[in-house]
Design an enzyme around this catalytic site. Structure first.
Site, PDB file in Angstrom:
ATOM      1  N   HIS A 219      37.350  27.191  28.895  1.00 32.45           N
ATOM      2  CA  HIS A 219      38.659  28.446  28.674  1.00 32.45           C
ATOM      3  C   HIS A 219      39.030  27.817  27.463  1.00 32.45           C
ATOM      4  CE1 HIS A 219      43.205  30.032  28.967  1.00 32.45           C
ATOM      5  NE2 HIS A 219      43.295  28.619  28.871  1.00 32.45           N
ATOM      6  N   TYR A 250      48.425  33.335  26.056  1.00 29.80           N
ATOM      7  CA  TYR A 250      49.364  32.979  26.610  1.00 29.80           C
ATOM      8  C   TYR A 250      49.722  32.194  25.651  1.00 29.80           C
ATOM      9  CZ  TYR A 250      46.434  29.237  28.539  1.00 29.80           C
ATOM     10  OH  TYR A 250      46.073  28.163  29.208  1.00 29.80           O
ATOM     11  N   VAL A 347      42.380  26.015  43.047  1.00 24.43           N
ATOM     12  CA  VAL A 347      43.419  25.958  43.246  1.00 24.43           C
ATOM     13  C   VAL A 347      43.787  25.674  41.662  1.00 24.43           C
ATOM     14  CG1 VAL A 347      45.210  25.062  44.020  1.00 24.43           C
ATOM     15  CG2 VAL A 347      43.074  25.693  45.426  1.00 24.43           C
ATOM     16  N   TYR A 523      41.403  48.540  73.360  1.00 22.62           N
ATOM     17  CA  TYR A 523      41.828  47.915  72.016  1.00 22.62           C
ATOM     18  C   TYR A 523      42.336  46.378  72.150  1.00 22.62           C
ATOM     19  CZ  TYR A 523      45.232  47.790  67.661  1.00 22.62           C
ATOM     20  OH  TYR A 523      45.137  47.668  66.532  1.00 22.62           O
ATOM     21  N   ASP A 536      42.477  42.564  64.736  1.00 18.13           N
ATOM     22  CA  ASP A 536      42.212  43.627  65.469  1.00 18.13           C
ATOM     23  C   ASP A 536      41.152  44.307  65.802  1.00 18.13           C
ATOM     24  OD1 ASP A 536      42.286  45.428  63.199  1.00 18.13           O
ATOM     25  OD2 ASP A 536      43.297  46.909  64.331  1.00 18.13           O
TER      26      ASP A 536
END
Length: 808
Positions: A219, A250, A347, A523, A536
């Site tokens: 970059h 930026y 990160v 369920y 779920d």
């Protein structure tokens, strides 16, 4: 906490923060090892420009950034000059309104600015170019190297050992568990190894056989010489950090100079194995030679947006390496194959302290209490998403799109199709418009259904909501309520659980009581040890020791594997790739299926939430009496080789009943009318069953223990917040999700998922709200771009509350 020897590989801004956070929790046997010299070790942290823009479409990423800002401010490593994003096109101006909504939803102070207000905050801007801006006063500049130094010093004061100039050569594994980190200066015994190696992450993870879907990409960052308009500036920065996303740029100040970051150039990936060593690198391993030709458009645009730079020259530049992933999210968690090997990868400085806090909690407590990590878990990927071609292609594409305006439904353009169901050929013949789900091509609507639109009153959802939408979606939803429709459900994860210990295993992992008769369907919820929702599932008992589980994705499969009993009494198989599923739903579903499948499918012969093996024509199926759209019908499963035959059999017979094929757009509308929650969208790890309106799925006390029960009991069944159904009237009745919800001028919650309810004739939005506001009839407002839409809290479900159509 004695007894666990921890080795953190990498003393960059993540490794340093983790050493600080983990030692603060009392862990007293921690070693940080790095090949470079602290605090500037040669990785991405050493050249990071330090701009921290907190606003993100992910609530988790925004919260991690906010924590990072707060911590670095307290440590004197953050210059809070604010952040300004400017729009130079009408499209970007609209996008900034959406970003303002995210910031408001996630409790970050933000303001939309006029062009004049933008100029007041950043005097170098050309007022003729700027249409408006988004200002976040708590954004600013992080001193990455300083943050490394300060956090490591704090950690060392608590006894953390730091080993500089130790190159990691291998990780010794014994009995599928880490035992030591091997360096060029000897071994370091370890019970826990955390890879915070950044751009070297794939190389380090490969030492334990782990595929890490991360690509280092160059970059560009350049610095001007003195800018006359900044002459005499004695503070490092006084203007906000600036983002010009229309041109992939930026900016940040450094006294009388400007730093210019650029994402508009071609992707320049680097293999981790090809990154130079600390000793061999001319500047540092994470920096490669500046390519001036790639930067030329950035300099030209900079001189146009910031006219004062026309009097300056470019003095220096680098192509600095940063980590990109296939979904733009970090890679956090423990290896599924090697116990004790953890990663905290991909990160950036923006989220570094937040990630470190999450990892420290996860390691120390067994779960993270500060952030919802389901989007970040390194085990979220399907096998094809770990292939080198997939990783490289998608990572490069994400670099290209890093500042693009991305619609929530926008599918990737490359590497498609990857996974196709056996129905795919027939779907293409019906003119399906495909989006992607977990690599699967999934129809959003069918062009063949266009004639159904005639004569129907279908509201226009507006420009943004109408992208990847068609009025056919409305027609398919209404036709599904009137006749019978086929929905491709193949993309849902299917797990087979078998063995003599299967019942005990599923009772231990889930909140439901699965020890019922063969043919029962239950369920259930999966909870973490903190009582929060992990997912779920539906559990169908197909035999005494055989179950089929409908899950959400690979994280459920990983959770199951992590809790397998050591005695071999349970066997788990992911049967998704070799099977397929079609939902046959609508008031005429029985008229279609019963003549093909026999008398058991006639009225009264096949109860709701039951399952059985049968044949549809010549095709053997597992039939489950379930319906995600709230209509009579079945999920029909068969093997992939017979999927096309199943579709054709149903399609041919269904012609006399007005059969259609329905897409995901209609499906989503219908499920929200019925009030069905979607894990990962409506509810995540940070919520519990009672908050999500799923307390009915938690088996009663005295019915046996399950993971998370004790923690859930401590939380109590009287939630402070609720997942709440809102309805919206009027022509502008559609929102997309993640919008803020207001009570007066106060933001009180945010939307999770939304659609237009074509049966009820209203917009539907589910939102997290304080329990005191979740009162039917109460009027609130949803912030949608530059509008406030009135929304009324509604009783749910909105459609068929007596369940007559489902049970009929």
């Amino acid at each position: 906490m004695t007894g666990r020897r921890v080795v953190i590989i990498g003393a960059g801004v993540v490794g340093a923060a983790l050493a600080d956070e983990l030692s603060a929790k009392g862990w007293d046997d921690i070693t940080v090892v790095d090949q470079g010299a602290v605090p500037s070790t040669g990785g991405s942290s050493s050249h990071a420009p330090g701009l921290v823009f907190q606003t993100n479409p992910s609530k988790t990423m925004t919260e991690m950034a906010r924590y990072t800002v707060e911590k670095l401010m307290a440590l004197g490593c953050f210059l809070q000059v604010g952040g300004l994003e400017v729009a130079t096109t009408p499209e970007r101006l609209v996008e900034l309104r959406r970003r303002h909504g995210w910031a408001t939803s996630w409790s970050v102070e933000a303001r939309l600015l006029t062009p004049e207000e933008c100029l007041e905050r950043h005097s170098l801007l050309d007022p003729e170019r700027v249409l408006g801006g988004l200002y976040v006063p708590t954004d600013g500049l992080a001193g990455a190297v300083r943050a490394v130094e300060v956090q490591l010093r704090r950690a060392q004061e608590r006894g953390v050992r730091l080993l500089e100039r130790h190159e990691v050569l291998d990780i010794r594994v014994e009995d599928d568990r880490v035992a030591a980190v091997v360096t060029d200066r000897g071994e370091i015994p370890a019970d826990v190894v955390v890879c915070c190696a950044g751009i070297w992450g794939p190389k380090v993870a490969g030492m334990v056989g782990m595929s890490l879907p991360l690509t280092p990409l160059a970059h560009q960052l350049a610095w001007t010489g003195p800018v006359p308009a900044l002459s005499g500036q004695t503070e490092e920065a006084i203007r906000p950090i600036l983002r010009h996303q229309d041109a992939d740029l930026y900016y940040r100040e450094r006294f009388d100079r400007l730093g210019i970051g650029y994402y508009g150039h071609r992707p320049m990936p680097v293999r981790p194995e090809e990154i130079l060593s600390v000793d061999a690198a001319e500047v540092m391993p994470s920096v490669t030679a500046f390519t001036e030709d790639d930067f030329a458009p950035a300099w030209a645009e900079t001189r146009a947006l910031l006219p004062a730079t026309q009097e300056a020259k470019l003095e220096e530049g680098v192509n600095g390496l940063f980590s990109f992933t296939t979904d733009n999210m970090p890679l956090l968690g423990e290896s599924s194959e090697v116990k004790g090997f953890w990663v905290a990868e991909a990160v950036w400085v923006t989220h570094s302290a937040g990630v470190a806090r999450a990892m420290a909690e996860w390691l120390a407590d067994g779960h993270c209490s500060s952030f919802d990590l389901h989007e970040c878990d390194v085990n979220r990927f399907e096998p094809h998403q770990l292939s080198p071609e997939y990783v490289l292609t998608r990572d490069c594409q994400n670099f290209v799109e890093v500042y693009d305006i991305i619609h929530p439904l926008q599918p990737p353009e490359n590497l498609r199709p990857l996974r196709t169901s056996p129905f795919h050929t027939r779907q293409r013949e019906l003119g399906a418009y495909f989006l992607e789900a977990g690599g699967w091509e999934r129809p959003q609507w069918y062009g063949a259904n266009a004639p159904l639109v005639d004569g129907r009153d279908i509201p226009d959802p507006g420009d943004w909501a109408a992208r990847h939408w068609s009025p056919i979606v409305a027609a398919e939803a209404q036709a599904s309520r009137e006749s019978v429709a086929l929905y491709d459900m193949t993309a849902l994860k299917r797990i087979e659980v078998s063995g003599r210990g299967a019942v005990a295993f599923l009772r231990r992992l889930s909140t439901g009581d699965v020890d019922k008769s063969v043919g029962s369907v239950t369920y259930c919820l999966l909870l973490g040890h903190d009582g929060g929702l992990r997912g779920d599932i539906t559990v169908a008992r197909l035999g005494r020791d055989l179950f089929q589980v409908g899950a959400n994705g690979n994280l459920d499969l990983d959770w199951f594997h992590r809790h397998l009993p050591a005695d071999g009494s349970v066997v788990i198989r992911d049967i998704t790739p070799g099977t397929c599923c079609v939902g046959v739903w609508g008031p005429r579903a029985r008229d279609l299926v019963a003549p093909l499948a026999g008398p058991d499918f006639a009225a009264g012969g096949f109860r709701y939430f039951r399952g059985k093996r049968a044949h549809v024509g010549t095709v053997p199926v597992t039939a489950l009496r379930l319906s995600y759209i709230g209509e009579l019908g079945w999920e029909l499963y068969t093997t992939a080789d017979l999927g096309a035959k199943l579709w054709d059999t149903l399609w041919e017979r269904g012609q006399r009943h007005g059969i259609i094929a329905g897409g995901r757009g209609a499906f989503n509308s219908l499920r929200l009318e019925k009030g069905y929650r979607s894990f990962g969208t409506d509810m995540t790890y940070e919520h519990d069953p009672y908050e999500a309106g799923l307390g009915f799925a938690v088996r009663k006390a005295g019915k046996g223990d399950f993971i998370g029960r004790a923690a859930l009991q401590e939380r109590g069944a009287a939630p402070r917040r609720r997942l709440t159904c809102l309805t919206i009237d009027g022509p502008a009745a559609v929102v997309m999700g993640k919008e803020p919800v207001y009570d007066g001028e106060n933001c009180v919650g945010y939307v999770t998922s939304a659609a237009y309810g074509y049966t009820i004739g209203k917009g539907i939005a589910y939102a997290w709200l304080p329990a005191g506001l979740s009162v039917p009839g109460r009027t609130l407002h949803i912030g949608y771009f530059d509008r406030r839409l009135a929304a009324v809290v509604a009783e749910e479900p909105l459609y068929d509350p007596a369940m007559e159509r489902l049970r009929g």
